[in-house]
Design a protein around this motif. Structure first.
Motif, PDB file in Angstrom:
ATOM      1  N   GLN A 185     -16.495  -2.287   9.741  1.00  0.00           N
ATOM      2  CA  GLN A 185     -17.634  -1.521  10.229  1.00  0.00           C
ATOM      3  C   GLN A 185     -18.854  -2.425  10.155  1.00  0.00           C
ATOM      4  O   GLN A 185     -19.015  -3.206   9.211  1.00  0.00           O
ATOM      5  N   THR A 186     -19.731  -2.354  11.150  1.00  0.00           N
ATOM      6  CA  THR A 186     -20.864  -3.282  11.185  1.00  0.00           C
ATOM      7  C   THR A 186     -22.224  -2.606  11.052  1.00  0.00           C
ATOM      8  O   THR A 186     -23.239  -3.293  10.942  1.00  0.00           O
ATOM      9  N   ASN A 187     -22.278  -1.278  11.071  1.00  0.00           N
ATOM     10  CA  ASN A 187     -23.545  -0.567  10.947  1.00  0.00           C
ATOM     11  C   ASN A 187     -23.405   0.624  10.007  1.00  0.00           C
ATOM     12  O   ASN A 187     -22.398   1.335  10.053  1.00  0.00           O
ATOM     13  N   TRP A 188     -24.437   0.810   9.161  1.00  0.00           N
ATOM     14  CA  TRP A 188     -24.446   1.923   8.214  1.00  0.00           C
ATOM     15  C   TRP A 188     -25.818   2.579   8.253  1.00  0.00           C
ATOM     16  O   TRP A 188     -26.841   1.908   8.458  1.00  0.00           O
ATOM     17  N   THR A 189     -25.850   3.890   8.035  1.00  0.00           N
ATOM     18  CA  THR A 189     -27.102   4.636   7.992  1.00  0.00           C
ATOM     19  C   THR A 189     -27.115   5.542   6.775  1.00  0.00           C
ATOM     20  O   THR A 189     -26.100   6.183   6.459  1.00  0.00           O
ATOM     21  N   ALA A 190     -28.237   5.592   6.075  1.00  0.00           N
ATOM     22  CA  ALA A 190     -28.401   6.463   4.914  1.00  0.00           C
ATOM     23  C   ALA A 190     -29.746   7.171   5.016  1.00  0.00           C
ATOM     24  O   ALA A 190     -30.767   6.535   5.299  1.00  0.00           O
ATOM     25  N   ILE A 191     -29.735   8.478   4.795  1.00  0.00           N
ATOM     26  CA  ILE A 191     -30.955   9.287   4.873  1.00  0.00           C
ATOM     27  C   ILE A 191     -31.230   9.898   3.509  1.00  0.00           C
ATOM     28  O   ILE A 191     -30.333  10.502   2.902  1.00  0.00           O
ATOM     29  N   SER A 192     -32.459   9.760   3.031  1.00  0.00           N
ATOM     30  CA  SER A 192     -32.820  10.252   1.701  1.00  0.00           C
ATOM     31  C   SER A 192     -34.150  11.002   1.743  1.00  0.00           C
ATOM     32  O   SER A 192     -35.068  10.610   2.476  1.00  0.00           O
ATOM     33  N   HIS A 193     -34.234  12.054   0.949  1.00  0.00           N
ATOM     34  CA  HIS A 193     -35.490  12.772   0.746  1.00  0.00           C
ATOM     35  C   HIS A 193     -36.077  12.289  -0.568  1.00  0.00           C
ATOM     36  O   HIS A 193     -35.471  12.456  -1.630  1.00  0.00           O
ATOM     37  N   LEU A 194     -37.259  11.692  -0.516  1.00  0.00           N
ATOM     38  CA  LEU A 194     -37.920  11.155  -1.707  1.00  0.00           C
ATOM     39  C   LEU A 194     -39.089  12.074  -2.056  1.00  0.00           C
ATOM     40  O   LEU A 194     -40.051  12.182  -1.281  1.00  0.00           O
ATOM     41  N   ALA A 195     -39.012  12.729  -3.204  1.00  0.00           N
ATOM     42  CA  ALA A 195     -40.030  13.690  -3.613  1.00  0.00           C
ATOM     43  C   ALA A 195     -40.806  13.171  -4.826  1.00  0.00           C
ATOM     44  O   ALA A 195     -40.248  12.459  -5.666  1.00  0.00           O
ATOM     45  N   ASP A 196     -42.077  13.529  -4.897  1.00  0.00           N
ATOM     46  CA  ASP A 196     -42.919  13.188  -6.050  1.00  0.00           C
ATOM     47  C   ASP A 196     -42.891  11.692  -6.334  1.00  0.00           C
ATOM     48  O   ASP A 196     -42.798  11.256  -7.473  1.00  0.00           O
ATOM     49  N   ARG A 197     -42.993  10.903  -5.274  1.00  0.00           N
ATOM     50  CA  ARG A 197     -42.894   9.448  -5.407  1.00  0.00           C
ATOM     51  C   ARG A 197     -44.279   8.834  -5.556  1.00  0.00           C
ATOM     52  O   ARG A 197     -45.188   9.102  -4.759  1.00  0.00           O
ATOM     53  N   THR A 198     -44.448   7.997  -6.560  1.00  0.00           N
ATOM     54  CA  THR A 198     -45.729   7.372  -6.860  1.00  0.00           C
ATOM     55  C   THR A 198     -46.153   6.394  -5.768  1.00  0.00           C
ATOM     56  O   THR A 198     -45.350   5.586  -5.303  1.00  0.00           O
ATOM     57  N   GLU A 199     -47.423   6.490  -5.376  1.00  0.00           N
ATOM     58  CA  GLU A 199     -47.978   5.553  -4.399  1.00  0.00           C
ATOM     59  C   GLU A 199     -49.128   4.792  -5.053  1.00  0.00           C
ATOM     60  O   GLU A 199     -50.098   5.387  -5.511  1.00  0.00           O
ATOM     61  N   ASP A 200     -48.988   3.462  -5.098  1.00  0.00           N
ATOM     62  CA  ASP A 200     -50.003   2.625  -5.735  1.00  0.00           C
ATOM     63  C   ASP A 200     -50.927   1.997  -4.700  1.00  0.00           C
ATOM     64  O   ASP A 200     -50.532   1.722  -3.553  1.00  0.00           O
ATOM     65  N   GLY A 201     -52.177   1.757  -5.121  1.00  0.00           N
ATOM     66  CA  GLY A 201     -53.157   1.089  -4.283  1.00  0.00           C
ATOM     67  C   GLY A 201     -53.717  -0.125  -4.985  1.00  0.00           C
ATOM     68  O   GLY A 201     -53.030  -0.778  -5.769  1.00  0.00           O
ATOM     69  N   GLY A 202     -54.987  -0.416  -4.728  1.00  0.00           N
ATOM     70  CA  GLY A 202     -55.600  -1.611  -5.279  1.00  0.00           C
ATOM     71  C   GLY A 202     -55.901  -1.557  -6.758  1.00  0.00           C
ATOM     72  O   GLY A 202     -56.165  -2.595  -7.374  1.00  0.00           O
ATOM     73  N   ASN A 203     -55.856  -0.351  -7.349  1.00  0.00           N
ATOM     74  CA  ASN A 203     -56.136  -0.236  -8.786  1.00  0.00           C
ATOM     75  C   ASN A 203     -55.348   0.930  -9.385  1.00  0.00           C
ATOM     76  O   ASN A 203     -55.912   1.849  -9.957  1.00  0.00           O
ATOM     77  N   GLY A 204     -54.033   0.870  -9.214  1.00  0.00           N
ATOM     78  CA  GLY A 204     -53.171   1.882  -9.825  1.00  0.00           C
ATOM     79  C   GLY A 204     -52.760   2.994  -8.867  1.00  0.00           C
ATOM     80  O   GLY A 204     -53.028   2.955  -7.663  1.00  0.00           O
ATOM     81  N   THR A 205     -52.113   3.997  -9.426  1.00  0.00           N
ATOM     82  CA  THR A 205     -51.585   5.107  -8.638  1.00  0.00           C
ATOM     83  C   THR A 205     -52.714   5.968  -8.070  1.00  0.00           C
ATOM     84  O   THR A 205     -53.629   6.342  -8.790  1.00  0.00           O
ATOM     85  N   TRP A 206     -52.628   6.291  -6.780  1.00  0.00           N
ATOM     86  CA  TRP A 206     -53.669   7.105  -6.149  1.00  0.00           C
ATOM     87  C   TRP A 206     -53.119   8.365  -5.475  1.00  0.00           C
ATOM     88  O   TRP A 206     -53.874   9.273  -5.123  1.00  0.00           O
ATOM     89  N   ALA A 207     -51.775   8.433  -5.276  1.00  0.00           N
ATOM     90  CA  ALA A 207     -51.204   9.584  -4.568  1.00  0.00           C
ATOM     91  C   ALA A 207     -49.742   9.763  -4.939  1.00  0.00           C
ATOM     92  O   ALA A 207     -49.105   8.882  -5.535  1.00  0.00           O
TER      93      ALA A 207
END
Length: 211
Positions: free
Chosen positions: A44-66
């Motif tokens: 097999q040469t192609n694979w697909t995976a779908i995920s729901h990511l909840a409450d995931r930390t988003e970092d910016g220029g000085n730590g977590t912002w969202a």
């Protein structure tokens, strides 16, 4: 498919019998399925995976912002093989929403944005992609969703190495890994922030900000 055996009576002339046998053999040869050999089997040469990511930390220029709530689609393509080492490319596509954290530093802290903090309960939309090139000592996991969790709460699995989740334990990885990437955040008030591998990680004046 079932085949009937044609019995030729002794009274049939030899020339006619020969014609019938030749016709039957030709028809049989045309309908028999060739034997599949090991050399004809391909991976097999192609694979697909779908995920729901909840409450995931988003970092910016000085730590977590969202915190993000996104759906992630990953595609993996086998591009070559040398001995026991396989070469791949992969792409991650994200789309979902974010919730800014009041009082946190804004994502862009460059230049005149330095020291700014988020003042409200801002929400908005996020989308982006990341592209990868790597080698691995095995094929991706054979199973549902290529072994990648369909739901992740929190920060399990780094985006930088997300493709590794699709491979069995003990796989050795090498190569470039993550290459180009970029995500854009937009709220309902006309604000936006773009964070990419080509714009100083979202810390330039033209990258925008979410305040």
């Amino acid at each position: 498919m079932r085949f009937r055996t044609i019995i030729i009576a002794a009274a049939v002339p030899a020339a006619t019998a020969g014609l019938l046998l030749t016709t039957t053999a030709a028809a049989s040869a045309a309908t028999v399925t060739p034997t599949v050999t090991a050399a004809a089997v391909t991976h097999q040469t192609n694979w697909t995976a779908i995920s729901h990511l909840a409450d995931r930390t988003e970092d910016g220029g000085n730590g977590t912002w969202a915190k993000d709530d996104i759906y992630r689609v990953m595609t993996i393509k086998l591009t070559g093989q040398s001995g026991g080492v396989y070469s791949y490319t992969a792409t991650v596509y994200d789309a979902g929403s974010f919730t800014a954290i009041p009082g946190a530093y804004t994502p862009n802290q460059g230049g005149s944005y330095a020291g700014k903090v988020i003042t409200g309960h801002d929400r908005g939309w996020v989308s982006g992609t990341a592209r990868y090139s790597f080698t691995a000592t095995s094929l991706p996991t054979a199973g549902p969703n290529a072994g990648v969790p369909a739901y992740v709460s929190g920060d399990q699995g780094s985006t930088s190495t997300w493709y590794e989740l699709a491979f069995p334990a003990g796989t050795t990885f090498a190569g470039t890994g993550i290459g180009t990437w970029g995500w854009t955040y937009r709220d309902g008030h006309g604000q936006h922030w773009t964070d990419t591998s080509a714009n100083g990680d979202g810390q330039l004046p033209d990258d925008g900000n979410i305040a």
